[in-house]
Design a protein around this motif. Sequence first.
Motif, PDB file in Angstrom:
ATOM      1  N   ILE A 111      45.127  63.046  52.706  1.00 24.14           N
ATOM      2  CA  ILE A 111      45.678  61.747  53.601  1.00 24.14           C
ATOM      3  C   ILE A 111      46.178  62.240  54.818  1.00 24.14           C
ATOM      4  O   ILE A 111      45.825  61.671  55.972  1.00 24.14           O
ATOM      5  N   ALA A 112      47.177  63.084  54.527  1.00 20.97           N
ATOM      6  CA  ALA A 112      47.885  63.605  55.812  1.00 20.97           C
ATOM      7  C   ALA A 112      46.936  64.204  56.978  1.00 20.97           C
ATOM      8  O   ALA A 112      47.180  64.120  57.933  1.00 20.97           O
ATOM      9  N   ARG A 113      46.117  65.094  56.394  1.00 22.66           N
ATOM     10  CA  ARG A 113      44.976  65.979  57.058  1.00 22.66           C
ATOM     11  C   ARG A 113      44.098  64.692  57.837  1.00 22.66           C
ATOM     12  O   ARG A 113      43.848  64.867  59.057  1.00 22.66           O
ATOM     13  N   ALA A 114      43.602  63.849  57.283  1.00 20.49           N
ATOM     14  CA  ALA A 114      42.821  62.630  58.089  1.00 20.49           C
ATOM     15  C   ALA A 114      43.752  61.943  58.833  1.00 20.49           C
ATOM     16  O   ALA A 114      43.281  61.854  60.170  1.00 20.49           O
ATOM     17  N   ARG A 115      44.981  61.962  58.806  1.00 17.83           N
ATOM     18  CA  ARG A 115      45.812  61.201  59.871  1.00 17.83           C
ATOM     19  C   ARG A 115      46.046  62.153  60.931  1.00 17.83           C
ATOM     20  O   ARG A 115      46.165  61.728  62.043  1.00 17.83           O
ATOM     21  N   GLN A 116      46.105  63.374  60.596  1.00 18.97           N
ATOM     22  CA  GLN A 116      46.337  64.337  61.793  1.00 18.97           C
ATOM     23  C   GLN A 116      45.089  64.262  62.743  1.00 18.97           C
ATOM     24  O   GLN A 116      45.066  64.426  63.877  1.00 18.97           O
ATOM     25  N   ALA A 117      43.741  64.266  61.887  1.00 17.95           N
ATOM     26  CA  ALA A 117      42.599  64.093  62.700  1.00 17.95           C
ATOM     27  C   ALA A 117      42.529  62.660  63.521  1.00 17.95           C
ATOM     28  O   ALA A 117      41.856  62.788  64.892  1.00 17.95           O
ATOM     29  N   ILE A 118      42.963  61.826  63.133  1.00 19.02           N
ATOM     30  CA  ILE A 118      42.888  60.487  63.661  1.00 19.02           C
ATOM     31  C   ILE A 118      43.876  60.805  65.146  1.00 19.02           C
ATOM     32  O   ILE A 118      43.588  60.315  66.139  1.00 19.02           O
ATOM     33  N   ALA A 119      45.020  61.384  65.046  1.00 17.80           N
ATOM     34  CA  ALA A 119      46.068  61.635  66.070  1.00 17.80           C
ATOM     35  C   ALA A 119      45.414  62.479  67.076  1.00 17.80           C
ATOM     36  O   ALA A 119      45.428  61.947  68.413  1.00 17.80           O
ATOM     37  N   VAL A 120      44.746  63.619  66.786  1.00 14.20           N
ATOM     38  CA  VAL A 120      44.013  64.329  67.562  1.00 14.20           C
ATOM     39  C   VAL A 120      42.681  63.789  68.339  1.00 14.20           C
ATOM     40  O   VAL A 120      42.782  63.892  69.472  1.00 14.20           O
ATOM     41  N   ALA A 121      41.916  62.825  67.707  1.00 19.64           N
ATOM     42  CA  ALA A 121      41.022  62.224  68.256  1.00 19.64           C
ATOM     43  C   ALA A 121      41.399  61.141  69.285  1.00 19.64           C
ATOM     44  O   ALA A 121      40.862  60.971  70.384  1.00 19.64           O
ATOM     45  N   ARG A 122      42.789  60.781  69.089  1.00 19.31           N
ATOM     46  CA  ARG A 122      43.336  59.483  69.892  1.00 19.31           C
ATOM     47  C   ARG A 122      43.770  60.452  71.293  1.00 19.31           C
ATOM     48  O   ARG A 122      43.415  59.817  72.387  1.00 19.31           O
ATOM     49  N   LEU A 123      44.228  61.522  71.137  1.00 16.42           N
ATOM     50  CA  LEU A 123      44.535  62.328  72.352  1.00 16.42           C
ATOM     51  C   LEU A 123      43.328  62.819  72.990  1.00 16.42           C
ATOM     52  O   LEU A 123      43.452  62.859  74.226  1.00 16.42           O
ATOM     53  N   GLN A 124      42.094  63.325  72.475  1.00 14.08           N
ATOM     54  CA  GLN A 124      41.180  63.501  72.972  1.00 14.08           C
ATOM     55  C   GLN A 124      40.656  62.367  73.807  1.00 14.08           C
ATOM     56  O   GLN A 124      40.066  62.475  75.110  1.00 14.08           O
ATOM     57  N   LEU A 125      40.471  61.273  73.271  1.00 15.03           N
ATOM     58  CA  LEU A 125      39.914  60.239  73.713  1.00 15.03           C
ATOM     59  C   LEU A 125      40.873  59.880  75.308  1.00 15.03           C
ATOM     60  O   LEU A 125      40.424  59.614  76.322  1.00 15.03           O
ATOM     61  N   ALA A 126      42.066  59.906  74.970  1.00 14.03           N
ATOM     62  CA  ALA A 126      43.071  59.754  76.342  1.00 14.03           C
ATOM     63  C   ALA A 126      42.819  60.761  77.365  1.00 14.03           C
ATOM     64  O   ALA A 126      42.778  60.310  78.551  1.00 14.03           O
ATOM     65  N   TYR A 127      42.474  61.851  76.888  1.00 15.87           N
ATOM     66  CA  TYR A 127      42.266  62.930  78.072  1.00 15.87           C
ATOM     67  C   TYR A 127      40.695  62.523  78.731  1.00 15.87           C
ATOM     68  O   TYR A 127      40.739  62.960  79.827  1.00 15.87           O
ATOM     69  N   LEU A 128      39.899  62.473  78.045  1.00 14.35           N
ATOM     70  CA  LEU A 128      38.416  62.107  78.510  1.00 14.35           C
ATOM     71  C   LEU A 128      38.374  61.025  79.462  1.00 14.35           C
ATOM     72  O   LEU A 128      37.623  61.037  80.411  1.00 14.35           O
ATOM     73  N   VAL A 129      39.260  60.109  79.270  1.00  9.10           N
ATOM     74  CA  VAL A 129      39.386  58.834  80.179  1.00  9.10           C
ATOM     75  C   VAL A 129      40.346  59.069  81.252  1.00  9.10           C
ATOM     76  O   VAL A 129      40.502  58.092  82.202  1.00  9.10           O
ATOM     77  N   GLY A 130      40.879  60.264  81.389  1.00  7.40           N
ATOM     78  CA  GLY A 130      41.994  60.293  82.590  1.00  7.40           C
ATOM     79  C   GLY A 130      43.071  60.006  82.401  1.00  7.40           C
ATOM     80  O   GLY A 130      43.814  59.595  83.323  1.00  7.40           O
ATOM     81  N   ALA A 131      43.718  59.624  81.118  1.00 11.39           N
ATOM     82  CA  ALA A 131      44.922  58.920  80.937  1.00 11.39           C
ATOM     83  C   ALA A 131      45.818  59.861  80.209  1.00 11.39           C
ATOM     84  O   ALA A 131      45.203  60.841  79.572  1.00 11.39           O
ATOM     85  N   GLY A 132      47.061  59.382  80.179  1.00 13.23           N
ATOM     86  CA  GLY A 132      48.164  60.321  79.327  1.00 13.23           C
ATOM     87  C   GLY A 132      48.135  60.168  77.904  1.00 13.23           C
ATOM     88  O   GLY A 132      47.301  59.200  77.298  1.00 13.23           O
ATOM     89  N   PRO A 133      48.647  61.026  77.187  1.00 22.96           N
ATOM     90  CA  PRO A 133      48.698  61.090  75.507  1.00 22.96           C
ATOM     91  C   PRO A 133      49.180  59.456  75.021  1.00 22.96           C
ATOM     92  O   PRO A 133      48.473  59.317  74.008  1.00 22.96           O
ATOM     93  N   GLY A 134      50.062  58.797  75.731  1.00 24.86           N
ATOM     94  CA  GLY A 134      50.299  57.574  75.228  1.00 24.86           C
ATOM     95  C   GLY A 134      49.092  56.718  75.039  1.00 24.86           C
ATOM     96  O   GLY A 134      49.262  55.566  74.591  1.00 24.86           O
ATOM     97  N   PHE A 135      47.994  56.794  75.862  1.00 27.79           N
ATOM     98  CA  PHE A 135      47.270  55.929  75.931  1.00 27.79           C
ATOM     99  C   PHE A 135      46.550  55.754  74.578  1.00 27.79           C
ATOM    100  O   PHE A 135      45.766  54.612  74.296  1.00 27.79           O
ATOM    101  N   GLY A 136      46.413  56.951  73.998  1.00 26.74           N
ATOM    102  CA  GLY A 136      45.572  56.899  72.783  1.00 26.74           C
ATOM    103  C   GLY A 136      46.454  56.076  71.552  1.00 26.74           C
ATOM    104  O   GLY A 136      45.551  55.471  70.682  1.00 26.74           O
ATOM    105  N   ASP A 137      47.701  55.836  71.713  1.00 27.32           N
ATOM    106  CA  ASP A 137      48.383  54.996  70.824  1.00 27.32           C
ATOM    107  C   ASP A 137      47.922  53.515  70.983  1.00 27.32           C
ATOM    108  O   ASP A 137      48.060  52.801  69.904  1.00 27.32           O
TER     109      ASP A 137
END
Length: 536
Positions: free
Chosen positions: A246-272
């Motif tokens: 479960i912890a590993r899946a949550r980490q992967a979710i957080a990383v994917a959110r950060l990656q999406l924020a980067y791809l759309v040209g936004a800061g890390p908080g956008f992923g939240d």
Amino acid sequence: MNAPAGQTCAALRVTLVPCALAALLAGCISGAGIKPEAALIDPTSIDAGQALRDATNDAKWPAEAWWQAWQDPQLDALMTRATANSPTLDIVRSRVTAAIWQARALHADTLPEVNGGAQFERERFPRYATPAPPGGTTVWANSAALTLSYDLDLWGKNRALERGALNHVRASVADAQFAKVELEAAVARTYTGLALQYALLDLYTSINDDERRNIDIATARRRAGISGDIDAYQARTQFEAGRTDIARARQAIAVARLQLAYLVGAGPGFGDTLTRPVLPRNAAVALPSAIPAELVGHRADVVAQRWRVLEAARKADAVHADFYPNIDLVASASLASLVPFGGFFNFVNSDAVGHGVGVAASLPIFDAGRRRGNYGVATAEYDDAVLRYNDTVLAAMQGITQQVTSLQSLGAQEQTAQAAVAAAQRAYELANQGYGGGITDYLDVLVAQKVVLQQTLELAQIRGQRADAWVLLMRDLGGGADLGADDGAGVAANAGAGSGVGSVAGSVARMSASAADDAARSAARLQATAGAQDAR
């Protein structure tokens, strides 16, 4: 007697002048023996393979906004923001702008050039170094001049460089489109990856809840004396291992959110701010019937490479023109004065006027192999561009076929995996019921639980892979791009007028047979030139 003699001299001059020019041209440096070796591949000659033949049906190429088939407003918003704010796309667009300015600069070489200059100087002539009367006096040395020069470009060097620059603009526009498609695919793949991690989190959480209940059952059985401590410890072990998943899946979710924020040209908080996506289903394999021919007209990287072939051909033409004489028209008009007892405005006088009109010519006779070396490099660069185009076409066909094959296989795998999950779930339910009733051992529960986990995980991953393969197929099909070659007039006009990237991109029409013919004619012209020089 004089008249016939004069006529004879005139006739002799008429005969000797062309002969002298022919002798001079024959004595010029030659590019004989240097010719291109690579040939453009014909996409229609490529065997598409059985996988594509089986998959083709009455379908169209993907629309430009192909991801809208998933009907996910959040994904639509991400795509819009990515294409508007991505620093990666901004970098590529800046290269298009630079290419436009370069084309404008080269266009200027085809036109006359006028320069002006002026010099106003108070000068003293030294007595011991300058003879009288200027010696020992101080005067105004003033001048103003205009010069005009015009390269006749008899062999088309400047025109070839300009056309090559326009082809570079077109290739840059195609590169921008390719980068856009790649960015869209990256956003979609990361988004489906985020959905997959949420699905895995649900799976791990559900299994972990069962494992918690198994701990309670094992504890109750131990207290009742039905089983020993080993069942309780095994249940606890499985429960803690599940928490790790479960912890590993949550980490992967957080990383994917950060990656999406980067791809759309936004800061890390956008992923939240992103809500949970749903993994898309039913990705169908739908392809047009004429893959190779259509591929050339849609894939932005294929289009860009074809324009680079044409650009390299034009550069080779320009370098080849250096083997021939260069002739410029020159003219000048000036005002100048330098007198011992003059005033400041003495140079503004009819006696200060000077002018000249003439022709400047240069003839390459010996350069120690420099021109032949440059032409050899240019033809090698043309071969390189052709080979890169051929490789891009083959890679495009390989990518499409690979994704079609993957989608076909993953569709079959999903059906068998669903049946396996249903069977494993039933076996797990029976093992749990038996363990709770004291009929079976906890080992049976562990085995059944592991099988359920493996099969459910396999099914989720297959669905994620199928969605990912569909995204890759849309990318390899060109992402809905309708980008190609035109006759050059639109880009030339836009580049000359200084219009922006958008207007240049809009002037690049669909890749057509004329562009392919242009590339073939360029290759034939280079081959013919080399053959003529060999014969000479």
